[in-house]
Each structure stands twice: as C-alpha cells, then as structure tokens.
Design a protein around this motif. Structure first.
Motif, short mmCIF file in Angstrom:
data_model
loop_
_atom_site.label_atom_id
_atom_site.label_comp_id
_atom_site.label_asym_id
_atom_site.label_seq_id
_atom_site.Cartn_x
_atom_site.Cartn_y
_atom_site.Cartn_z
N GLY A 180 -24.36 -43.69 -6.54
CA GLY A 180 -23.67 -43.46 -5.28
C GLY A 180 -22.22 -43.04 -5.50
N TYR A 190 -20.34 -39.31 -4.64
CA TYR A 190 -19.17 -39.18 -3.76
C TYR A 190 -17.87 -39.10 -4.56
CZ TYR A 190 -22.28 -40.13 0.09
OH TYR A 190 -23.30 -40.03 1.00
N PHE A 220 -23.62 -34.43 -0.28
CA PHE A 220 -23.54 -35.61 -1.14
C PHE A 220 -24.90 -36.26 -1.27
CE2 PHE A 220 -19.33 -35.28 1.00
CZ PHE A 220 -18.67 -34.76 -0.10
N GLY A 221 -25.67 -36.19 -0.19
CA GLY A 221 -27.04 -36.70 -0.26
C GLY A 221 -27.85 -35.88 -1.25
N TYR A 223 -26.81 -36.83 -4.68
CA TYR A 223 -27.38 -38.12 -5.06
C TYR A 223 -28.83 -37.95 -5.50
CZ TYR A 223 -28.75 -43.02 -4.78
OH TYR A 223 -29.23 -44.27 -5.08
N SER A 243 -25.50 -43.56 0.65
CA SER A 243 -25.88 -42.15 0.76
C SER A 243 -27.11 -41.96 1.64
CB SER A 243 -26.12 -41.57 -0.62
OG SER A 243 -27.14 -42.28 -1.27
N ASP A 301 -26.81 -39.37 4.42
CA ASP A 301 -26.63 -38.01 3.90
C ASP A 301 -27.90 -37.50 3.24
OD1 ASP A 301 -24.11 -37.79 4.83
OD2 ASP A 301 -23.13 -38.41 2.98
N ARG A 302 -28.63 -38.42 2.60
CA ARG A 302 -29.89 -37.99 1.99
C ARG A 302 -30.88 -37.57 3.06
NH1 ARG A 302 -29.81 -42.85 -1.07
NH2 ARG A 302 -31.81 -43.43 -0.22
#
Lengths: 475, 394
Positions: A42, A46, A58-59, A62, B20, B23-24
């Motif tokens: 995480g 970020y 950012f997702g 990740y 996240s 956002d994911r």
C-alpha cells in the motif's frame, strides 16, 4: 514468528546512531513503522505516503505490485524512506533481525542524504506529511462535493497526471517573477553598446512585446494552465496545483536515485562492518548486502553503480594511482571530505558526468544497446574509442533526462487562445502514440486548440489537437 | 537529536488499513468499462468464437493506460555487462512494450494494457448493458420437469428413512425437562422412552422447476459466392446469438443448416469449414428449418431462434417461395433474423434480398446488413431490440 523484539531494534538503533554520528552523518530524527507486506504494498502504491489523495491509478499500481509479488517476480523492498522531518521509514515485520539492522543502517544513509543534498534543500521536509494529508483532504472534499463528484475530479486528475512531470526540473534555480522577466526582456532589447555610434546609423530600437504570455518559454505546464486558463473552475485549478506540487516533491528523488541509493549502501556497509556483529548476523548481512548491490546484467542497478562510484571517489582522493596524480595533480582533500562535499552539491547527472571515469566504466562493463528488429544489440562498449558515447547515452537515460522537455511559447497564438508549445528536441523523437494521447489531455485542460512543435525523423513537425482530434503537419 | 521512534506493528491497524480498496475497485470498474467499449473489436477476433466458456482470452484495454510524453522505443540505452560484452552481441529480445533487456521496469513508459478474462466474464460484460428483452414473462414457454425433490420443513409422520434423529432426540430431551417438575424421577428411576410425538421426519416436496428450452437454428448459405470473410462474419453473429440465448435458457440446442440449392443439417465443424459450391435457393434452407422444427422442436415446448446469413445472391425465381417460407418461420419462431453479408471490398454486389424481405411485416422478423466486422455488435443489438418490441406487442 519474528525472532526479534522492539527492544532489540532500539538497542541496535542506538548503536547505529552512535556510529553514524562518529562517521559524520547528520540526520533528521528518525521514525520507524513496523508493517506487514500488504501495508508495504500500500505504501509503495501511494509513493510511500501515509496519507494520499485517491485516484484509480494507485489502485492499478497496487494490483500490479501485488501480482508481481504474489508470483514471485519481484520481492518487496526491505525499506522505504520518506523525505520528511522527522524522516519516516517502514520496516517489514517478517524480516529477520539482521535485515532489520541492515535496513536501519541503510535508512540513516538516506536520511542524511535527504537532509544535506542541495536538491532537497527547499522541499520543506517538516511539512511534507501534513501537506500530503491536506491535499488528500482537499481532493476527497471535491470528490464528495455534490456539485463535483468523482467523475469530474477524475477527468482533471487523469489529464494532470499525464502532464505532471512537464515542469521545471532545476528546483534549485529560482523562477523569475513576472516583473523580473519584463526587466530582462527590456535589457535584452537594448541595442548592444557600440563604441562608434557617432558614425554608425543609429540602430532602430525595437520595444519588446511585454504583453506576450508567457514572456519567457514556460516549462511548468500545469501551473501555467492553472494561472491562465479562463475556463477552469477554482477547484479544477486547485487540482492542478495539487498534482504539480506532488510532482515537485518527487523530482529531487528521481534526480538523485543513483547517488542516494549508493550513499545509503555505502554507509550501511560501513556501519555494519563497524558494529562487531556476531558472526552469524555478519554472514547473513554479507549475503543481503551482495544481493542488494549486485550488478543486474543488461540493466542498471542504482545501488550497484552508486556504491561503486562513492568507493571510487574516496579511493581516488585517498590513494590515487600514479596516472591519476599525473592527470589531475595531488588531491587537495581527503576522500572523506570529498564524498561529503559531493553528497551536498551534486545530482545524478553531474555526479556521473564528473566522477564516472573510463576505467570505472570498463570495470563495470557498461555498454550501450539499441533495438535492432526484435532484438537489443550492443552498439558500443566502454573501450578507448567509444566510452564517451556510452557515457552520453547513460546520462540521457538518467532521472529527469528521460522526460522530454516541453515548453509553452505562446498562449495566444494566432490571437485565438491557441496554446503553442514546443518540444526541445535533443536528438530523441517522441513516441507518437503517447504523444497523441497526452496532447488530448493538454487540450482538455487548456480548452482551446493546442499546437506542439517537434522533430520527427529529422523533419520539423507540428501536431495540433482540437475537438476533432489530433492532426499533424510538416514544418 | 530526538530519540528514534519505533511504532510497533498493530494487527488491528493492518486489518483496517486496506487503503487502496476504493482505488482498486475504481480501477476494475474502468477495466470493465474499457472492455465494454472495445467489445466490437474483441468479438470480431476470430479466436474466441466457438470456444468453451472457461477459455481465457487476452483482451487489450485501451483507455486505462496512463500516457505521458515519452521518447520513442528506438532510443539506445545503457546496461552493465558481465565483463566481456562485445559490440554486436545480442542482449535481449525486444518485447512489445519497448522494455530494455535485463530487469523489467527500469525504463519509463512501460505499462500493461492487456488483461486476462474468461470468455464467461466477457459474455457477462457484453450482455450487461444490453437491454434484454423481457422474455421471462411473455415469451418463455415452460415445461414442468418435476423430477427432483427438495427438503421443506419437518413433519410427525413419514417413512423411516426420512427420520431426523437429531431433532427427534432433541424433542425427547425437551419433553423430559418439561416433565421434571411435575413428577420428580428418582436418580435411577425408570428410563424415559421416546414417545411417538417426538419423532420428526424430514418433509420432502417435489421441486417444480420450470425448464426452458431453446433452440438456435443457424441457417447459412454455403453457395459458391460465400467466401471465407463472409462466413467469418456469419460465424461471429451466430456465436453471439448462441451465447445470448444461452444466458436466457437452461437447455439450449443448436442446429446448423447449410444450404445451397438444397439444404442439409450438418455438424458445427462442417458448417463453418465446408467448401462452397453451387447456386442458392434460400427457400430450401427455410423449408428444412421448418421441417426440423415440426419434427423435433415443437413451438409449444421450445423457444425458437432462427437466423439466416446469406450474401443475398438468390435465384430470382426462388424469391417468392423464400418469402412464403420466411413468413411461416416467423410464425413459429420467437425471433427470426436475416443477415445480409456484403463485405465492402468483396466485389460481389449482386442482388439484395433486403427489399424483398421488407414485405415480411412480422414483428419478430428483422433483416439487417453486415458490411464489416464492426457492424456485428451494433447489428446484434438492433436484432435483440426487435425481440423486445415483439415481446411487448404480444
């Protein structure tokens, strides 16, 4: 599960700090946070920040990191340090005691570098975390605002992200104010002093166009748009500022990657060797150390290159060879003094330009490759005739040199608010696909036609983007 | 200097801190949107047609790549070698992403833009935003298939095999405890036997399932004028139709009818790979279809979807018969479509049957023109919207 406790870490930290002090490192206060691998992923997604504004990219980042990690393609970094005051670093809780000690020592290297290198001088580290938090709150506020919402925020952020690195890269050089730019334009318009002006025909004085916007070519694309666009709402301009500030925060790190990692590796190596570690810890340390600073054949490991360079500078000042004395004279300072000076005054490009010698390049077997058909083929190696070419190519592929320079020349081209920009061509062409897409983003933010002048395959080319899409014309 | 702070690991923080997640989720939504936007391209890819639903396909995603100004792929780079690198040596294969040799990710501008997805997911996405005709209520013809049973509650009587021992024992215990106050039993008193009221049997009821059957009649002109490209377009359309019908009914059968001047029922493989020859008599295909429907798929029990692909080069004197047969087919089918396939550069601008079929004014008939693969998806949507209209009229 882990074979260490916080007390162990505190004990070793105290000893490492003592050594770091003896060696002359001057650090910010340090904070460590112990986290698990998911938290680490995480933080990585970020940019290491505990608070960051949301955005789907950012997702995506990740997911990508996690996939690579889950499939064992890439491991996780042992550490992650943020340029802040106090400096913030993350330790993985699953790591062994030896790795934690190594990491702590490494972190102090980064910490010292952040505090002393000139690139970081104006980053206001004491405010970093708070600023990121405030920006995150602002963006969330816009997302939740009933008249704005996620879609509208995303539209601006998508476009702004595409352009975020199109900004002034020499952060240590102050940007002139509008008045100073005007004064400079007036100065430049003055005819040069002519000792024979009495017999020469007087030069016609041409007043500079002080109403031109921008007066001087402008590199800060997002800032310029935020300041000069009549179409954007305040919250949209604020988003542009937010993205711009984050990019500014990351540029010093992009531009000192090799120095910074090399410096931290140099010092963790030195500190660890001075700690009188128990034998099994020491052996484990050597394994990890060699893993970190090993050369990546075909690639460039910043840890490796930086580590080699710092050692080489030290050696050249402490124990120069006969040939070096002949070429450069006897060194005027000790190796230690020199490396502390360099860590303050250089960034990657100048660091490599000044200190990467032909011998060292040969020793590391640096080579230049180019794409030929479907393969990468070695085009030059660092031999007597070609090491300069290899070095030049290397310098172009470092830090912000991998980002093309785009400048705004005129915000009112053809008197219809067309934005005229120019790519400062340095021999490398832009990639067409991404150029087209990025130009659309620029157009979306500017709201009027956008022109981009560049060179494609040796021919001057101008791309234009308006509501109907992207077109190109020669000349 | 301030003392170093160590913040210990906190399990609850770690569990809470899936920062996240939102956002994911948003990223995945964008991937789905991107796929939906590209669906015309994806289904036009030959490789997915006729594959099993578990097949994983690579789907290019445009629109969620992040773009910046970057330098072209052909610019040279620098790497470290093993000590004996020679000019001319090959140091790596150039992948499609312009990545350098050695460790990936060391050059900017690298981004993935493909994702893996199963065919099933893809089909879900495809039909997700289609306005599906409201067939369940109006058009679905159901047959009861009461072959299965399911549990539903308990009862006091039943056959031994259905005895629920656990409940029986519980209910005896309950009774025992309830009676304790009234007649205190001695510690070694008489045993407390089961009573008939304690027995609990599982109750089974017949599970009335409405089984829905559908048959897809794929009728294709395999005359000499149908070349590979035309067949491929036809194939894409049949694939979509089959997948669509499959989402609506439990039991779907497919019948392939190939015709030139005569019609035959053929296997799927033959249907798509058979060589072309002969002239065209469309009525033969329709009559064969009617024959099969009468014989095996009676309209009261089956939902019938028929689609015919041809290039429209019919023998002129067959037109009347074809029209009559088409009208008859409309009478038995839920939906009957005619697709005229005329690739733009095929050079065969023969007759068109579209005008002829204008005379078929049944609500469930739809004639359309497919010129290239981009047309397939929009045509398919129009085709289904016709079914919707038909359904609402009934």
């Amino acid at each position: 599960m882990s074979s260490w406790s916080i007390q162990d870490l505190e004990y070793w930290d105290a000893r490492i700090r003592e050594k770091a002090g003896e060696f002359g490192l001057s650090c910010f206060p340090q904070e460590f946070e112990i986290c698990n691998h998911e938290q680490m992923l995480g933080y990585m997604a970020y940019h290491g920040m505990p608070a960051h504004y949301p955005h789907w990219s950012f997702g995506k980042s990740y997911e990508k990191l996690k996939t690579l990690y889950d499939y064992g393609v890439s491991g996780l970094p042992y550490e992650m340090v943020i340029n802040a005051d106090p400096a913030l670093a993350y330790l993985m809780r699953g790591n062994s005691l030896c790795l934690q000690i190594l990491t702590v020592a490494h972190v102090y290297g980064h910490n010292d570098f952040f505090r002393n290198n000139f690139m970081f001088r104006d980053t206001r580290p004491e405010l970093t975390l708070g600023r990121f938090k405030l920006r995150a709150d602002r963006v969330r506020g816009y997302v939740e605002h009933p008249s704005i919402g996620l879609q509208a925020v995303e539209e601006i952020l998508d476009a702004a992200h595409a352009l975020s690195l199109q900004c002034r890269r020499h952060t240590a050089i102050r940007k002139l104010t509008h008045e100073e730019q005007q004064a400079r334009a007036l100065d430049a318009a003055e005819p040069p002093h002519d000792p024979f002006e009495r017999i020469h025909r007087p030069v016609e004085h041409r007043a500079p166009d002080l109403d031109r916007v921008p007066l001087e070519p402008e590199e800060d694309l997002l800032l310029f748009i935020a300041e000069h666009s009549p179409y954007l709402a305040d919250w949209q301009k604020d988003l542009l500022h937010i993205v711009h500030e984050e990019a500014r925060h990351s540029i010093p790190q992009i531009d000192t990657k090799i120095m910074n990692e090399g410096w931290a590796s140099y010092w963790h190596h030195k500190i660890m060797n001075s700690l009188d570690l128990p034998e099994e810890l020491h052996l484990e340390f050597l394994v990890h150390h060699n893993q970190v600073i090993r050369a990546h054949p075909g690639g460039l490991n910043p840890y490796y290159i930086g580590f080699r360079l710092w050692h080489d500078i030290r050696r050249r000042y402490d124990e120069p060879t006969e040939a070096e004395i002949e070429a450069h004279g006897t060194p005027d300072k000790s190796g230690m003094e020199k490396i502390f000076e360099v860590r303050e005054t250089d960034r990657d490009v100048s660091f490599l330009r000044r200190f990467l010698t032909a011998d060292l390049m040969r020793d590391m077997d640096l080579f230049e490759y180019a794409k030929k058909g479907d393969r990468f083929v070695v085009s030059n190696v660092s031999d007597e005739e070609h090491w300069r070419e290899v070095k030049e190519t290397l310098l172009r592929n470092i830090g912000m040199n991998t980002v093309p320079v785009i400048r705004i020349l005129d915000a009112d081209h053809d008197h219809n608010r067309t934005l005229y920009t120019r790519h400062e061509h340095d021999g490398r062409d832009l990639q067409y696909g991404s150029l087209e897409k990025t130009l659309r983003y620029l157009h979306r933010l500017w709201g009027r036609r956008v022109l981009l002048e560049t060179v494609m395959q040796g021919k001057s080319t101008t791309f234009s983007c308006d509501e109907d899409g992207v077109g190109r014309s020669a000349g | 200097m301030d003392p170093t702070v160590f913040r210990p690991y906190s399990e609850s923080d770690a569990l809470r801190s899936d920062r996240s997640a939102a956002d994911r989720l948003r990223h995945r939504q964008k991937v789905r949107e991107a796929i939906r936007g590209n669906i015309a391209d994806i289904i036009a890819e030959e490789s997915i047609i006729g594959r099993s639903r578990d097949k994983i396909i690579k789907v290019p995603i445009r629109g969620i790549r992040e773009y910046r100004f970057v330098f072209g792929d052909n610019e040279p780079g620098v790497g470290t070698g093993n000590g004996d690198t020679e000019p001319g040596q090959v140091v790596g294969e150039a992948g499609g992403d312009g990545n350098g040799p050695g460790s990936p990710g060391n050059r900017p501008g690298i981004d993935y833009y493909e994702t893996d997805i199963t065919l099933e997911e893809l089909i879900d996405i495809m039909f997700e935003d289609l306005e599906l005709p409201d067939m369940e209520r109006k058009n679905l013809r159901e047959t009861q298939a009461d072959t299965t049973r399911k549990r539903k509650g308990f009862r006091r009587v039943g056959v031994r095999a259905h005895l629920d021992k656990r409940r029986t024992a519980t209910s005896r215990l309950r009774r025992k405890i309830a009676t304790r106050g009234a007649a205190p039993a001695a510690p070694d008193g008489p045993r407390f036997p089961f009573h008939r009221d304690d027995l609990k049997y599982r109750r089974l009821v017949a599970d009335l399932r409405f089984q829905s059957n559908a048959v897809v009649l794929c009728i294709m002109d395999t005359s000499g004028s149908m070349d590979t490209m035309k067949k491929y377009l036809a194939r894409s359309f049949f694939f979509l139709l089959y997948q669509f019908v499959h989402t609506r009914y439990h039991n779907v059968e497919v019948v392939f009818i190939a015709h030139d001047t005569r019609a035959r029922e053929v296997s799927e493989e033959e249907f798509f790979s058979k060589g072309e020859s002969g002239g065209t008599m469309i009525s033969s295909g329709y009559n064969k279809a009617l024959e099969i429907v009468q014989g095996r798929y009676h309209p009261t029990l089956w939902n019938i979807y028929a689609f015919h692909c041809s290039d429209g080069d019919n023998w002129p004197h067959d037109n009347g018969a074809a029209l009559a047969a088409a009208r008859e087919l409309c009478g038995v089918c839920n939906l009957f479509g005619y697709g005229e396939i005329k690739p733009l550069n095929s050079g065969s601008y023969g007759d068109s049957l579209l005008e002829l079929f204008d005379e078929v004014d049944a609500k469930n008939f739809h004639a359309l023109m497919i010129e290239n693969k981009e047309d397939i998806w929009p045509s398919f949507r129009r085709f289904l919207s016709r079914e919707k209209a038909a359904a609402s009229v009934e």
